[in-house]
Scaffold this motif. Structure first.
Motif, PDB file in Angstrom:
ATOM      1  N   LYS A 140       0.854  -1.183   0.000  1.00 25.44           N
ATOM      2  CA  LYS A 140       0.000   0.000   0.000  1.00 25.44           C
ATOM      3  C   LYS A 140       0.893   1.237   0.000  1.00 25.44           C
ATOM      4  N   VAL A 141       0.625   2.155  -0.897  1.00 29.21           N
ATOM      5  CA  VAL A 141       1.442   3.360  -1.021  1.00 29.21           C
ATOM      6  C   VAL A 141       0.555   4.584  -0.830  1.00 29.21           C
ATOM      7  N   ARG A 142       0.978   5.469   0.073  1.00 27.00           N
ATOM      8  CA  ARG A 142       0.285   6.726   0.314  1.00 27.00           C
ATOM      9  C   ARG A 142       1.318   7.855   0.412  1.00 27.00           C
ATOM     10  N   VAL A 143       0.863   9.069   0.234  1.00 32.00           N
ATOM     11  CA  VAL A 143       1.749  10.227   0.369  1.00 32.00           C
ATOM     12  C   VAL A 143       2.313  10.244   1.790  1.00 32.00           C
ATOM     13  N   PRO A 144       3.626  10.437   1.966  1.00 34.09           N
ATOM     14  CA  PRO A 144       4.207  10.477   3.311  1.00 34.09           C
ATOM     15  C   PRO A 144       3.569  11.581   4.162  1.00 34.09           C
ATOM     16  N   LYS A 145       3.507  11.330   5.464  1.00 36.17           N
ATOM     17  CA  LYS A 145       2.883  12.298   6.365  1.00 36.17           C
ATOM     18  C   LYS A 145       3.541  13.665   6.269  1.00 36.17           C
ATOM     19  N   THR A 146       4.849  13.683   6.086  1.00 36.18           N
ATOM     20  CA  THR A 146       5.579  14.955   6.020  1.00 36.18           C
ATOM     21  C   THR A 146       5.132  15.798   4.833  1.00 36.18           C
ATOM     22  N   GLU A 147       4.633  15.154   3.773  1.00 34.50           N
ATOM     23  CA  GLU A 147       4.125  15.877   2.607  1.00 34.50           C
ATOM     24  C   GLU A 147       2.620  16.090   2.704  1.00 34.50           C
ATOM     25  N   PHE A 148       1.948  15.161   3.360  1.00 37.05           N
ATOM     26  CA  PHE A 148       0.498  15.152   3.396  1.00 37.05           C
ATOM     27  C   PHE A 148      -0.063  16.155   4.395  1.00 37.05           C
ATOM     28  N   VAL A 149       0.617  16.323   5.511  1.00 39.08           N
ATOM     29  CA  VAL A 149       0.133  17.162   6.604  1.00 39.08           C
ATOM     30  C   VAL A 149       0.988  18.411   6.738  1.00 39.08           C
ATOM     31  N   THR A 150       0.344  19.557   6.767  1.00 39.02           N
ATOM     32  CA  THR A 150       1.022  20.825   7.054  1.00 39.02           C
ATOM     33  C   THR A 150       0.475  21.364   8.368  1.00 39.02           C
ATOM     34  N   GLU A 151       1.337  21.496   9.327  1.00 38.26           N
ATOM     35  CA  GLU A 151       0.923  21.997  10.635  1.00 38.26           C
ATOM     36  C   GLU A 151       1.191  23.497  10.733  1.00 38.26           C
ATOM     37  N   ILE A 152       0.161  24.222  11.138  1.00 38.33           N
ATOM     38  CA  ILE A 152       0.256  25.667  11.313  1.00 38.33           C
ATOM     39  C   ILE A 152      -0.031  25.969  12.780  1.00 38.33           C
ATOM     40  N   ALA A 153       0.993  26.286  13.527  1.00 36.85           N
ATOM     41  CA  ALA A 153       0.831  26.476  14.973  1.00 36.85           C
ATOM     42  C   ALA A 153       0.845  27.947  15.334  1.00 36.85           C
TER      43      ALA A 153
END
Length: 210
Positions: free
Chosen positions: A197-210
């Motif tokens: 199973k291949v998915r976009v890596p979390k580092t690319e998929f999620v952008t955190e704005i704090a």
């Protein structure tokens, strides 16, 4: 983490073996779909559950000959409202008020506000919006299927006009949106079953704005 494990297990099954899904598992999946959230709680869609083989053969004929449609146990078809109307919105809100033991006019102000927003947006917007609500239900159903270890394949590859005609959806004010064969994988005939199973890596998929 159980849900994530189940989602890791599932994949878009390419070949099913014809085995029947037990009634209790089917009911569980449908109940998850029914309990899904929707905008203003209107649930502007319905689900058709098809197991009649002759009907499935017809659907396969206008669905790019995808074998899962005839090899599945049940085919679920999500059909969304073809448009909002004051009557439809009022009807759903009235049912909700009565179920909650509230006065019939409890949501009158909200209903007027909502229809005031929706009416000028036009039928095309209405159809897209109601289809989006159907997809929320669809997403929960596919997760529930994974939890029950029932294979499922999300499909948009079918002719909606022919589906609508076959199921008589126009007279119900509905349009087919997406379909999902439910069943069990055939490991010998499915080229995808053992691939990673291949998915976009979390580092690319999620952008955190704090």
């Amino acid at each position: 983490m159980a849900l994530n494990d189940d989602l890791q297990w599932r994949y878009a099954t390419k070949k099913m073996n014809g085995q029947k899904v037990p009634a209790e598992k089917l009911d569980y999946i449908l109940e998850a779909a029914r309990l899904a959230p929707s905008s203003s709680g209107l649930q502007p869609y319905r689900i058709f559950v098809i197991s009649d083989r002759s009907i499935l053969e017809k659907i396969r004929s206008f669905s790019f000959d995808q074998s899962q449609i005839t090899d599945c146990s049940h085919l679920l078809v999500w059909a969304a409202w073809d448009g909002y109307s004051e009557e439809r919105i009022s009807g759903e809100m009235l049912k909700t008020s009565r179920e909650r033991g509230l006065p019939d006019n409890a949501t009158e102000d909200y209903r007027k506000m909502l229809w005031g927003l929706y009416e000028p947006l036009g039928q095309q917007w209405h159809q897209v919006h109601s289809a989006k609500q159907a997809y929320i239900s669809f997403g929960l159903a596919i997760a529930a299927a994974a939890e029950q270890k029932v294979d499922a394949t999300p499909m948009e590859g079918f002719d909606p006009a022919k589906m609508d005609e076959l199921l008589g959806l126009e007279k119900l004010g509905l349009k087919s949106v997406v379909i999902m064969p439910l069943g069990y994988r055939d490991p010998e005939g499915d080229w995808l079953v053992n691939l990673k199973k291949v998915r976009v890596p979390k580092t690319e998929f999620v952008t955190e704005i704090a």
